[in-house]
Write a protein that holds these residues in place. Structure first.
Motif, PDB file in Angstrom:
ATOM      1  N   LEU A 350      21.004 -10.735 -19.506  1.00 21.91           N
ATOM      2  CA  LEU A 350      21.422 -12.126 -19.299  1.00 21.91           C
ATOM      3  C   LEU A 350      20.344 -12.914 -18.558  1.00 21.91           C
ATOM      4  N   LEU A 351      19.817 -12.295 -17.491  1.00 23.76           N
ATOM      5  CA  LEU A 351      18.809 -12.988 -16.689  1.00 23.76           C
ATOM      6  C   LEU A 351      17.517 -13.163 -17.484  1.00 23.76           C
ATOM      7  N   VAL A 403      23.919 -17.873 -13.915  1.00 26.34           N
ATOM      8  CA  VAL A 403      23.821 -17.073 -15.147  1.00 26.34           C
ATOM      9  C   VAL A 403      24.855 -15.942 -15.146  1.00 26.34           C
ATOM     10  N   LEU A 404      24.983 -15.261 -14.001  1.00 29.38           N
ATOM     11  CA  LEU A 404      25.854 -14.078 -13.954  1.00 29.38           C
ATOM     12  C   LEU A 404      27.336 -14.447 -13.865  1.00 29.38           C
ATOM     13  N   ASP A 409      27.043 -18.010 -21.599  1.00 26.88           N
ATOM     14  CA  ASP A 409      27.272 -19.449 -21.791  1.00 26.88           C
ATOM     15  C   ASP A 409      25.927 -20.135 -22.100  1.00 26.88           C
ATOM     16  N   GLU A 410      25.798 -20.637 -23.343  1.00 22.56           N
ATOM     17  CA  GLU A 410      24.515 -21.184 -23.799  1.00 22.56           C
ATOM     18  C   GLU A 410      24.078 -22.416 -23.017  1.00 22.56           C
ATOM     19  N   THR A 411      25.042 -23.266 -22.639  1.00 21.12           N
ATOM     20  CA  THR A 411      24.693 -24.484 -21.896  1.00 21.12           C
ATOM     21  C   THR A 411      24.099 -24.107 -20.545  1.00 21.12           C
ATOM     22  N   LEU A 413      22.696 -21.276 -19.749  1.00 18.40           N
ATOM     23  CA  LEU A 413      21.388 -20.645 -19.979  1.00 18.40           C
ATOM     24  C   LEU A 413      20.294 -21.675 -20.150  1.00 18.40           C
ATOM     25  N   GLN A 414      20.591 -22.688 -20.957  1.00 12.89           N
ATOM     26  CA  GLN A 414      19.582 -23.705 -21.228  1.00 12.89           C
ATOM     27  C   GLN A 414      19.209 -24.472 -19.977  1.00 12.89           C
ATOM     28  N   GLN A 415      20.242 -24.828 -19.203  1.00 12.93           N
ATOM     29  CA  GLN A 415      19.979 -25.560 -17.960  1.00 12.93           C
ATOM     30  C   GLN A 415      19.141 -24.717 -17.012  1.00 12.93           C
ATOM     31  N   VAL A 416      19.537 -23.471 -16.859  1.00 10.21           N
ATOM     32  CA  VAL A 416      18.834 -22.598 -15.912  1.00 10.21           C
ATOM     33  C   VAL A 416      17.388 -22.384 -16.350  1.00 10.21           C
ATOM     34  N   ARG A 417      17.212 -22.156 -17.659  1.00  8.99           N
ATOM     35  CA  ARG A 417      15.849 -21.960 -18.172  1.00  8.99           C
ATOM     36  C   ARG A 417      14.972 -23.171 -17.846  1.00  8.99           C
ATOM     37  N   GLY A 418      15.526 -24.354 -18.011  1.00  6.67           N
ATOM     38  CA  GLY A 418      14.777 -25.577 -17.678  1.00  6.67           C
ATOM     39  C   GLY A 418      14.396 -25.611 -16.210  1.00  6.67           C
ATOM     40  N   GLU A 419      15.341 -25.213 -15.347  1.00  2.58           N
ATOM     41  CA  GLU A 419      15.047 -25.234 -13.911  1.00  2.58           C
ATOM     42  C   GLU A 419      14.048 -24.148 -13.529  1.00  2.58           C
TER      43      GLU A 419
END
Ligand SMILES: *Cc1c(COP(=O)(O)O)cnc(C)c1O
Length: 435
Positions: A350-351, A403-404, A409-411, A413-419
């Motif tokens: 996940l991470l 994330v955990l 949850d795709e939304t 994931l996307q937000q976290v990836r951006g950050e």
């Protein structure tokens, strides 16, 4: 690296992608770090061409006058850094350095006592799939399951175990133990049962060099390390002796008629005992890294690693994560995810999808297999090299928690990836791009 892109574009593309991966994501694997450009440069030199079996001044090949200089610089700096009487900088890796210890101090079938792999120990300390467990009789001490010492090594139990198994050698050292060691107590036990004491400081070496953690050199008969974890050098190993003395405990039989220093036996165990020619380009890079570690900035760096780990640990606890032993003294923490309903394997994946790199890890008394595990191991050395402070690491914990808490949850994931990308851009890895 002007020639590689045109000379071998296929291979070059893989290198470039790996550099980008390192630059763009959060590297939280506790055993990894980012070396300086100077260390990288030394590794990429023509010293790789040179055969130099033997030691400086006593080589089996001609033309070693300049690599001798490089190896002597590495040795002198390592001795200064750790206040050691003697050092061998030739082991190709931590596991190679450890092989030389067994070859010197143990005969096949002899008993030793080490930290249980399932409680944070390393494969080379007696795992049944490693030479150390295959050739020698490995016995283990572990951490406490509950009570005030939960997750920590109780020295009374180590003493009981040592009395019970009467080991020829006691090893200390771990890959996933978030606490410091009581070396004086270990030595006291070793002396009581007549055992050698070997400390493998592969993980905390940089913190020990900077006096941020207890120093094993005055207590252990011999110390091994890697050079690429908290020490922030090239991938490699090293052996050190704090106080070199002759024929310790009468147990190291001289192989010639002359009584030998311990150190001479370790030298022979590295070459010709377990290795061929040393990697002179890596030894040169070790010299560069030791030079860096001798500077005051490195002490500041090591202190920051621990400050960051403590800030991270507190932030995890605040969010209801269960840390083995409740926190950390060093650069890493071990998170038991059982109360979060996610396995180590799933958490790692996940991470990773959010470009946060950790490794799944067994926790003490785990009920999952080593391929699944109930935990993850998280460390601060690599991102501290990039300049992350406590605030940045608190933000990392927030990202991991998000994330955990919402697996898949795709939304999110996307937000976290951006950050993650934004955070990494604030602290660039290398100011050059291999292009
Ligand atoms: C990493 C590690 C090693 C092995 O180092 P390699 O260079 O990967 O062979 C040995 N012992 C301990 C405790 C370690 O953490």
């Amino acid at each position: 690296m002007p020639d590689l892109p045109s000379h071998d574009p296929e291979l070059y593309a893989a290198i470039q992608q790996e550099v980008e991966r390192q630059n763009d994501g959060l590297e939280l694997i506790a055993s990894e770090n980012f070396v300086s450009k100077a260390v990288l440069e030394a590794m990429g030199t023509a010293l790789t061409n040179k055969y130099a079996e033997g030691l400086p001044g006593k080589r089996y090949y001609g033309g070693c006058q300049f690599v001798d200089v490089a190896e002597n610089i590495a040795r002198d700096r390592a001795k200064k850094l750790f206040d050691a009487d003697w050092v061998n900088v030739q082991p190709h890796s931590g596991a190679s350095a450890n092989a030389a210890i067994y070859l010197t101090l143990m005969n096949p079938g002899d008993t030793f006592l080490g930290l249980d792999l399932a409680h944070g120990g390393h494969l080379t300390h007696g795992s049944p799939v490693n030479f150390s467990g295959l050739l020698y009789n490995a016995t283990y001490y572990g951490v406490e399951r509950e009570g005030p010492m939960a997750g920590r090594i109780d020295m009374d139990r180590v003493r009981d175990k040592a009395r019970e198994v009467n080991p020829k050698m006691i090893s200390i050292g771990a890959s996933a133990y978030p606490r410091d060691f009581d070396y004086a107590a270990f030595r006291d036990i070793a002396d009581e049962v007549g055992a050698f004491l070997w400390m493998d400081m592969a993980h905390p070496a940089g913190l020990i060099a900077a006096d941020v953690l207890n120093d094993p050199l005055p207590h252990a008969h011999v110390v091994t390390t890697t050079t690429h974890k908290t020490l922030r050098g090239p991938r490699g190993g090293m052996i050190l002796v704090g106080n070199d003395f002759e024929n310790t405990l009468g147990k190291v039989a001289p192989k010639s008629g002359r009584v030998k220093m311990m150190s001479e036996l370790f030298d022979s165990a590295v070459f010709p005992g377990t290795q061929g020619g040393p990697l002179m380009h890596v030894i040169a890079a070790k010299a560069v890294a030791f030079g860096e570690a001798l500077k005051p900035e490195f002490t500041t760096y090591a202190q920051q690693i621990v400050k960051n780990a403590k800030a991270m640990a507190a932030a995890f606890v605040e969010r209801g994560f269960d840390l083995v032993s409740g926190g950390t003294d060093n650069h890493l923490m071990l998170i038991d995810l059982r109360n979060k309903g996610v396995t180590g394997k799933d958490a790692e994946a996940l991470l990773q999808a959010a470009e946060i790199t950790v490794n799944k890890n067994m926790v003490p008394f785990d009920d999952q297999s080593p391929f699944v595990t109930s935990g993850i191991r998280v460390g601060t050395p690599a991102m501290t090299t990039r300049g992350f402070d406590e605030d940045a690491f608190r933000q990392v914990v927030d990202l991991m928690d998000r994330v955990l808490s919402k697996p898949g949850d795709e939304t999110v994931l996307q937000q976290v990836r951006g950050e993650v990308h934004a955070l990494c851009e604030r602290f660039p890895l290398y100011d050059f791009v291999i292009a």
